[in-house]
Design a protein around this motif. Structure first.
Motif, PDB file in Angstrom:
ATOM      1  N   UNK A 181      53.724 -17.862  17.658  1.00  0.00           N
ATOM      2  CA  UNK A 181      55.003 -17.818  16.972  1.00  0.00           C
ATOM      3  C   UNK A 181      55.646 -19.189  16.984  1.00  0.00           C
ATOM      4  N   UNK A 182      56.717 -19.349  16.237  1.00  0.00           N
ATOM      5  CA  UNK A 182      57.370 -20.650  16.148  1.00  0.00           C
ATOM      6  C   UNK A 182      58.803 -20.473  15.685  1.00  0.00           C
ATOM      7  N   UNK A 183      59.621 -21.471  16.027  1.00  0.00           N
ATOM      8  CA  UNK A 183      61.023 -21.508  15.603  1.00  0.00           C
ATOM      9  C   UNK A 183      61.158 -22.334  14.328  1.00  0.00           C
ATOM     10  N   UNK A 184      62.072 -21.895  13.507  1.00  0.00           N
ATOM     11  CA  UNK A 184      62.463 -22.671  12.338  1.00  0.00           C
ATOM     12  C   UNK A 184      63.958 -22.608  12.175  1.00  0.00           C
ATOM     13  N   UNK A 185      64.505 -23.549  11.469  1.00  0.00           N
ATOM     14  CA  UNK A 185      65.944 -23.579  11.278  1.00  0.00           C
ATOM     15  C   UNK A 185      66.316 -24.182   9.938  1.00  0.00           C
ATOM     16  N   UNK A 186      67.560 -23.932   9.527  1.00  0.00           N
ATOM     17  CA  UNK A 186      68.048 -24.509   8.270  1.00  0.00           C
ATOM     18  C   UNK A 186      69.567 -24.478   8.267  1.00  0.00           C
ATOM     19  N   UNK A 187      70.163 -25.472   7.619  1.00  0.00           N
ATOM     20  CA  UNK A 187      71.605 -25.497   7.394  1.00  0.00           C
ATOM     21  C   UNK A 187      71.834 -25.437   5.895  1.00  0.00           C
ATOM     22  N   UNK A 188      72.497 -24.384   5.452  1.00  0.00           N
ATOM     23  CA  UNK A 188      72.754 -24.192   4.025  1.00  0.00           C
ATOM     24  C   UNK A 188      74.203 -23.746   3.843  1.00  0.00           C
ATOM     25  N   UNK A 189      74.602 -23.669   2.564  1.00  0.00           N
ATOM     26  CA  UNK A 189      75.983 -23.271   2.273  1.00  0.00           C
ATOM     27  C   UNK A 189      76.184 -21.767   2.388  1.00  0.00           C
ATOM     28  N   UNK A 190      75.138 -20.986   2.142  1.00  0.00           N
ATOM     29  CA  UNK A 190      75.270 -19.533   2.201  1.00  0.00           C
ATOM     30  C   UNK A 190      74.358 -18.972   3.280  1.00  0.00           C
ATOM     31  N   UNK A 191      74.716 -17.762   3.727  1.00  0.00           N
ATOM     32  CA  UNK A 191      73.916 -17.122   4.762  1.00  0.00           C
ATOM     33  C   UNK A 191      72.521 -16.788   4.246  1.00  0.00           C
ATOM     34  N   UNK A 192      72.431 -16.223   3.050  1.00  0.00           N
ATOM     35  CA  UNK A 192      71.127 -15.824   2.523  1.00  0.00           C
ATOM     36  C   UNK A 192      70.191 -17.019   2.406  1.00  0.00           C
ATOM     37  N   UNK A 193      70.730 -18.128   1.895  1.00  0.00           N
ATOM     38  CA  UNK A 193      69.892 -19.325   1.747  1.00  0.00           C
ATOM     39  C   UNK A 193      69.455 -19.861   3.096  1.00  0.00           C
ATOM     40  N   UNK A 194      70.354 -19.853   4.080  1.00  0.00           N
ATOM     41  CA  UNK A 194      70.025 -20.360   5.399  1.00  0.00           C
ATOM     42  C   UNK A 194      68.947 -19.511   6.067  1.00  0.00           C
TER      43      UNK A 194
END
Length: 547
Positions: A514-527
């Protein structure tokens, strides 16, 4: 070491111990100072402008002395030794510049010193003309070595010298009309003088001065050379305190040096034993190993809930002025004021500090009790940003603290472990330290999707679960990857990243791992979608599948 690796015996260093003699303990069996506790500060007297200045490679000029003097007044000193006026023209000029300024606060006493010689005492007193309040200290050495080597005089002649200086000091007091002159006598090298002879000389001076309740008379006992442990100093101060003449109207002062590295402990012990006044310097500058550090003494009291009577709320500014005037750096590990004294690199320490600070956020009114931090650094003008720094000794707790305090991101526990290992690998390659900006760069490279990138899936219902999104990303609903942990939290803009919603997701694949991923976006769905894709791309797999 010997050729075969054994320890060499009979070396010159070991043999040299035979030239030294141990101190002779006073053996004060009924001492009382160990049962006492410091509940109020003594009178602090800064000797930076005299004792500290004479120890500098390049002594301060008048402008630097004035800047230092203004600092001492500003942080609350009521007694300041300003020079040895007969030693050099520079000291005379500085004393006169203050004497004639007409701007001295009424509560301030400025001190000068003079050898116990009538002509020097008189000349020294002249430098004080115009001051509303001043302290004139006369001194003469009293130790056996000084008597034998310097003066070639017996005890009676040394005592007579002290009395000659005492008489001259009284005449100076009568001469300086308009100045409230305090008289102070010091048996120089007190710590190397036989206690009974030091007492004999001090009491002879006091009998000559015959102080009354309205007089301000002091006996100053200098550890000109620190010659024994603090406990012995405490015993000798308590013995003097008990036997000093006119004790009820005489202020007992000490002047500790730091030759054995225990000047602070000696000063604290002396106050417990009866001393009412301490002479020292800021950050311990002074001859040889320095004078006792008044910053350390004051902060020690502060850390025990006792107001030290000095305002050290911007201790870094105090240090900067001292360093500029002395042209000498304060060591980074100097108690209370050094650059690194509130900083932790060790992982277990960092974790405990981080947890302690978080507990305090819940109840800031409770008494300070944060592991590894004797005081709240904000009380001396520091912030929390430098408390925890990351090197190869650090652990997940410290890294998580920096991510939270500097970047506003709360890492899940399992991600703390994973990211800590990544940081450790980086440090094993590069060494040194990881700054907060570099920490974010490593995090972004390790986990984050490219911000604002193309949508990873074309059509996913707004109410889709993370596992549904993963199935859409892989194009199969047969044994798709699953999301075992997912968190979404807002983050504010910093120098390292933009504001938005940050999603952190742990993705496990059917093929293992398994692995971690992350993202910063303007909306919750996109993030969420971007974070799942970033995690999916990092999942180790035994069977390659396009994503």
């Amino acid at each position: 070491m010997t050729e075969n690796g054994g320890v060499m015996t009979g070396s010159g260093f070991a043999a040299a111990t035979g030239k030294y003699r141990p101190y002779q303990p006073l053996r004060l069996s009924d001492r009382t100072w160990p049962d006492r506790q410091l509940t109020a500060p003594p009178v602090w007297s800064s000797v930076d402008l005299r004792d500290g200045n004479q120890a500098l490679l390049d002594p301060m000029d008048v402008a630097a002395k004035r800047r230092f003097f203004d600092l001492l007044v500003r942080i609350g000193f009521t007694e300041i030794e300003i020079g040895f006026p007969t030693s050099c023209q520079a000291d005379w000029d500085f004393v006169r510049s203050l004497s004639g300024s007409g701007r001295m606060p009424d509560h301030l006493r400025l001190q000068v010193m003079s050898p116990a010689r009538p002509e020097l005492v008189e000349r020294t007193a002249e430098s004080l003309r115009g001051l509303p309040r001043a302290v004139l200290q006369v001194f003469n050495p009293t130790s056996p070595a000084q008597r034998r080597v310097v003066f070639r005089a017996d005890r009676e002649r040394i005592k007579a010298l002290a009395l000659t200086g005492a008489d001259a000091a009284m005449r100076a007091r009568d001469m300086l009309t308009g100045t409230h002159l305090s008289l102070q006598y010091a048996p120089e090298s007190f710590t190397q003088t036989e206690p009974e002879f030091a007492l004999e000389v001090c009491n002879a001076v006091l009998e000559r001065w015959r102080p009354g309740p309205d007089d301000d008379v002091r006996i100053n006992l200098p550890a000109t050379v620190e010659a024994f442990p603090p406990a012995e100093f405490g015993d000798r101060i308590e013995w003097m305190h008990r036997h000093l003449a006119y004790r009820d109207v005489v202020m007992l002062s000490v002047h500790p040096h730091n030759d054995r590295g225990t000047g602070v402990a000696a000063a604290e012990t002396a106050v417990l034993a009866g001393a009412q006044r301490v002479e020292g310097t800021l950050f311990g500058n002074g001859e040889r190993s320095g004078n006792v550090c008044l910053i350390t003494l004051a902060m020690n009291l502060f850390s025990q809930g006792v107001d030290p009577g000095l305002d050290l709320g911007d201790l870094d500014e105090v240090r900067r002025v001292v360093e500029d005037c002395n042209q000498m750096a304060v060591p980074p590990r100097h108690p209370w004021g050094g650059d690194l004294v509130y900083t932790s690199f060790a992982g277990s320490h960092q974790d405990a500090i981080s947890k302690g600070l978080r507990e305090r956020e819940l109840d800031p009114r409770r008494p300070w009790d944060v592991p590894y931090l004797a005081i709240d650094p904000r009380d001396v003008g520091r912030d929390y940003q430098a408390l925890i720094r990351v090197n190869n000794q650090s652990g997940k707790g410290g890294i998580a603290h920096l991510m939270r305090s500097r970047h506003g991101l709360e890492l899940p526990h399992r991600l703390q472990i994973d990211f800590s290992a990544a940081v450790q690998r980086h440090l094993d390659r590069t060494g040194g330290e990881v700054s907060a900006p570099m920490l974010w760069q490593l995090f972004a490279e390790q986990y984050l999707a490219v911000p604002g990138g193309p949508a990873p899936v074309a059509a996913v219902p707004s109410d889709a679960t993370p596992d549904m999104i993963l199935a859409a990303l892989t194009g199969s609903d047969i044994d798709p990857p699953v999301c075992l942990e997912l968190e979404v939290q807002p983050v504010s803009a910093t120098d390292s990243h933009r504001a938005g919603l940050c999603c952190l997701a742990y993705v496990a694949g059917p093929w293992g791992g398994g692995a971690w991923g992350g993202a910063i976006e303007d909306s919750r769905d996109s993030a969420v979608a971007a974070a799942l894709l970033a995690g999916l791309r990092r999942v180790p797999r035994t069977t390659a599948r396009a994503a």
